[in-house]
Design an enzyme around this catalytic site. Sequence first.
Site, mmCIF file in Angstrom:
data_model
loop_
_atom_site.group_PDB
_atom_site.id
_atom_site.type_symbol
_atom_site.label_atom_id
_atom_site.label_comp_id
_atom_site.label_asym_id
_atom_site.label_seq_id
_atom_site.Cartn_x
_atom_site.Cartn_y
_atom_site.Cartn_z
ATOM 1 N N ARG A 45 -4.062 90.459 24.212
ATOM 2 C CA ARG A 45 -4.000 89.465 25.294
ATOM 3 C C ARG A 45 -3.502 88.109 24.820
ATOM 4 N NH1 ARG A 45 -8.019 88.259 30.445
ATOM 5 N NH2 ARG A 45 -6.834 86.452 31.120
ATOM 6 N N LYS A 88 1.304 90.972 33.240
ATOM 7 C CA LYS A 88 -0.047 90.424 33.077
ATOM 8 C C LYS A 88 -1.095 91.517 33.273
ATOM 9 C CE LYS A 88 -3.099 86.899 33.074
ATOM 10 N NZ LYS A 88 -3.319 85.468 33.167
ATOM 11 N N ASN A 145 -0.325 83.728 25.514
ATOM 12 C CA ASN A 145 -0.383 82.304 25.183
ATOM 13 C C ASN A 145 0.912 81.775 24.576
ATOM 14 O OD1 ASN A 145 -3.096 82.182 26.020
ATOM 15 N ND2 ASN A 145 -3.736 83.047 24.063
ATOM 16 N N ARG A 166 -25.821 82.469 37.785
ATOM 17 C CA ARG A 166 -25.342 83.394 36.742
ATOM 18 C C ARG A 166 -24.253 84.347 37.219
ATOM 19 N NH1 ARG A 166 -30.740 83.503 35.412
ATOM 20 N NH2 ARG A 166 -31.165 82.129 33.659
ATOM 21 N N HIS A 171 1.430 72.005 34.092
ATOM 22 C CA HIS A 171 1.193 73.102 33.155
ATOM 23 C C HIS A 171 2.477 73.876 32.824
ATOM 24 C CE1 HIS A 171 -0.962 76.156 30.972
ATOM 25 N NE2 HIS A 171 -0.448 77.099 31.736
ATOM 26 N N HIS A 201 -0.756 73.143 25.534
ATOM 27 C CA HIS A 201 -2.077 72.540 25.774
ATOM 28 C C HIS A 201 -2.199 71.179 25.101
ATOM 29 C CE1 HIS A 201 -4.113 76.647 26.816
ATOM 30 N NE2 HIS A 201 -3.423 76.145 27.820
ATOM 31 N N LYS A 207 -9.718 84.783 33.519
ATOM 32 C CA LYS A 207 -10.030 83.602 32.695
ATOM 33 C C LYS A 207 -10.224 82.429 33.628
ATOM 34 C CE LYS A 207 -7.839 84.084 28.199
ATOM 35 N NZ LYS A 207 -6.869 83.418 27.305
ATOM 36 N N HIS A 217 1.675 78.099 24.652
ATOM 37 C CA HIS A 217 0.481 77.408 25.140
ATOM 38 C C HIS A 217 -0.245 76.566 24.088
ATOM 39 C CE1 HIS A 217 1.157 79.758 28.719
ATOM 40 N NE2 HIS A 217 0.110 79.235 29.313
ATOM 41 N N GLU A 254 6.042 80.358 33.885
ATOM 42 C CA GLU A 254 5.177 81.496 33.521
ATOM 43 C C GLU A 254 5.858 82.834 33.861
ATOM 44 O OE1 GLU A 254 2.393 81.004 31.721
ATOM 45 O OE2 GLU A 254 1.152 79.385 32.564
ATOM 46 N N GLU A 267 -9.426 89.330 25.250
ATOM 47 C CA GLU A 267 -8.608 88.738 24.199
ATOM 48 C C GLU A 267 -9.139 89.030 22.792
ATOM 49 O OE1 GLU A 267 -6.702 85.132 25.419
ATOM 50 O OE2 GLU A 267 -6.551 84.451 23.355
HETATM 51 P P1 NAD Z 1 -2.040 73.352 40.952
HETATM 52 O O1 NAD Z 1 -3.122 74.259 41.367
HETATM 53 O O2 NAD Z 1 -2.396 71.972 40.594
HETATM 54 O O3 NAD Z 1 -0.924 73.324 42.093
HETATM 55 C C1 NAD Z 1 0.204 72.518 41.913
HETATM 56 C C2 NAD Z 1 0.376 71.489 43.044
HETATM 57 O O4 NAD Z 1 0.864 72.153 44.198
HETATM 58 C C3 NAD Z 1 -0.905 70.803 43.466
HETATM 59 O O5 NAD Z 1 -0.602 69.460 43.769
HETATM 60 C C4 NAD Z 1 -1.293 71.537 44.737
HETATM 61 O O6 NAD Z 1 -2.045 70.732 45.612
HETATM 62 C C5 NAD Z 1 0.030 71.886 45.331
HETATM 63 N N1 NAD Z 1 0.083 73.094 46.138
HETATM 64 C C6 NAD Z 1 -0.517 74.268 45.876
HETATM 65 N N2 NAD Z 1 -0.130 75.206 46.740
HETATM 66 C C7 NAD Z 1 0.723 74.613 47.597
HETATM 67 C C8 NAD Z 1 1.493 75.075 48.700
HETATM 68 N N3 NAD Z 1 1.477 76.355 49.062
HETATM 69 N N4 NAD Z 1 2.280 74.191 49.349
HETATM 70 C C9 NAD Z 1 2.331 72.891 48.933
HETATM 71 N N5 NAD Z 1 1.663 72.400 47.895
HETATM 72 C C10 NAD Z 1 0.868 73.255 47.229
HETATM 73 O O7 NAD Z 1 -1.258 73.939 39.695
HETATM 74 P P2 NAD Z 1 -0.732 75.388 39.304
HETATM 75 O O8 NAD Z 1 0.565 75.137 38.685
HETATM 76 O O9 NAD Z 1 -0.829 76.367 40.402
HETATM 77 O O10 NAD Z 1 -1.787 75.839 38.198
HETATM 78 C C11 NAD Z 1 -1.880 75.191 36.970
HETATM 79 C C12 NAD Z 1 -3.211 75.512 36.344
HETATM 80 O O11 NAD Z 1 -3.337 76.916 36.145
HETATM 81 C C13 NAD Z 1 -3.416 74.874 34.991
HETATM 82 O O12 NAD Z 1 -4.659 74.235 34.964
HETATM 83 C C14 NAD Z 1 -3.419 76.049 34.034
HETATM 84 O O13 NAD Z 1 -4.222 75.841 32.922
HETATM 85 C C15 NAD Z 1 -3.944 77.144 34.902
HETATM 86 N N6 NAD Z 1 -3.595 78.490 34.444
HETATM 87 C C16 NAD Z 1 -4.603 79.383 34.289
HETATM 88 C C17 NAD Z 1 -4.331 80.670 33.890
HETATM 89 C C18 NAD Z 1 -5.435 81.667 33.786
HETATM 90 O O14 NAD Z 1 -5.234 82.751 33.264
HETATM 91 N N7 NAD Z 1 -6.598 81.356 34.283
HETATM 92 C C19 NAD Z 1 -3.014 81.076 33.649
HETATM 93 C C20 NAD Z 1 -1.996 80.140 33.829
HETATM 94 C C21 NAD Z 1 -2.305 78.850 34.236
HETATM 95 ZN ZN ZN Z 2 -0.273 79.182 31.366
#
Ligand code: NAD
Ligand code: ZN
Length: 358
Positions: free
Chosen positions: A241, A227, A245, A122, A265, A252, A143, A248, A185, A237
């Site tokens: 907030r 942010k 999006n 939990r 993404h 999505h 989130k 998005h 972003e 949200e």
């Molecule tokens: P990711 O975590 O998949 O990283 C992108 C790629 O880069 C992966 O292949 C990873 O292995 C590689 N990588 C990561 N760090 C590295 C480094 N320092 N050197 C070399 N390679 C590296 O993707 P992302 O773009 O970081 O995140 C996308 C995700 O984030 C999506 O699922 C999206 O929905 C989510 N997201 C969440 C929020 C939130 O508020 N929680 C906000 C925006 C995005």
């Molecule tokens: Zn995003």
Amino acid sequence: KCLTVELGERSYPIWIGPGVRQKLADLLQQAGIAPGRKLFVVTDQNIAPLYLEDTVQLLTEGGYAVHHFIVPAGEEAKSLAIYEQIMTEALTIGLDRKSAFLALGGGVVGDLTGFAAATYMRGVAFVQVPTTLLAHDSSVGGKVAVNHPLGKNIIGAFHQPKLVAYDTNALTTLPPREVASGFAEVIKHGLIWDASFVTWLEENADGLQAFDHELLQAALLRACSVKVAVVSQDEREQGLRAILNLGHTFGHAFEALTGYKGINHGEAVAIGMVAAARLAERLGLAENISERTVRVLRQYRLPVALPVPLDVDEMLDVMRRDKKGEGGKLVFVLPTAIGKVDIYKNIEEEPVRAVLAE
Ligand code: NAD
Ligand code: ZN
């Protein structure tokens, strides 16, 4: 440099800068996670060979009992199947309610690990050590989620981290496509909040993409500040907030219908922000904004149109299921000018179809 998400007793710091990871053990202690506690580091297959060993060493030297788990790289790891593997591992190594989960990676590892931390017994403490540019966004705000084949981020929770330790040195190993994805972003934070930030991003596109460290840190601080301001005012949200999006609802749908591969993404959000600008123009909410939106995204080598055609009816179905929608209505964050957006809760299908068919 440090920013703070203001949430009363649950306020937490975001440290941003070169070399932040070296101070991780101290920062954890400051954040109330005392040495001696068990730390469960989750990372992915690409990041592990680069940053896992020295991170584990730093934490072990700091007095923590460190375990780690490596998930596959990519969006597909944000699944219930991998989530279950993490739970099994956590139970097997005997993590308890005093243990903390630490996400070493991008948004995928962050969202997945955060969801595991939110639900394990939990809820246990959670720390974000972002390694992608995009993660300036995903690591802040609490989130956390995994995907379902029928919808992105549809199984999730709000679970704030105790600490975000963002070492900009880790960004130097990012592949170019992931750099661009992260800038989507960054640009979004300008488009929703601050026209002067958009202008600054236009003027500094070359320096930023050449990884000028000072510029990069300035950009991340500015984007993160947006942010932080938004999340501090509306953690769950209830209203404001939702502006985060922008792009998005479209994005999505693009991600879900391409099976979470093919476009990442940030690319989906970039194409989604162009669609949102076109929809706003079509509805008469804004004038002449799609052109500039397209231009700044192109400056950062982002796509502005879908690389493969997708079925319009299927896209509309996914968009109606997007959790921002209520009662199957189409809800969009739409720009009214550069640097300004509003939330529209009952958009007709026809103009959306028209934009998707363009
Ligand atoms: P990711 O975590 O998949 O990283 C992108 C790629 O880069 C992966 O292949 C990873 O292995 C590689 N990588 C990561 N760090 C590295 C480094 N320092 N050197 C070399 N390679 C590296 O993707 P992302 O773009 O970081 O995140 C996308 C995700 O984030 C999506 O699922 C999206 O929905 C989510 N997201 C969440 C929020 C939130 O508020 N929680 C906000 C925006 C995005
Ligand atoms: Zn995003």
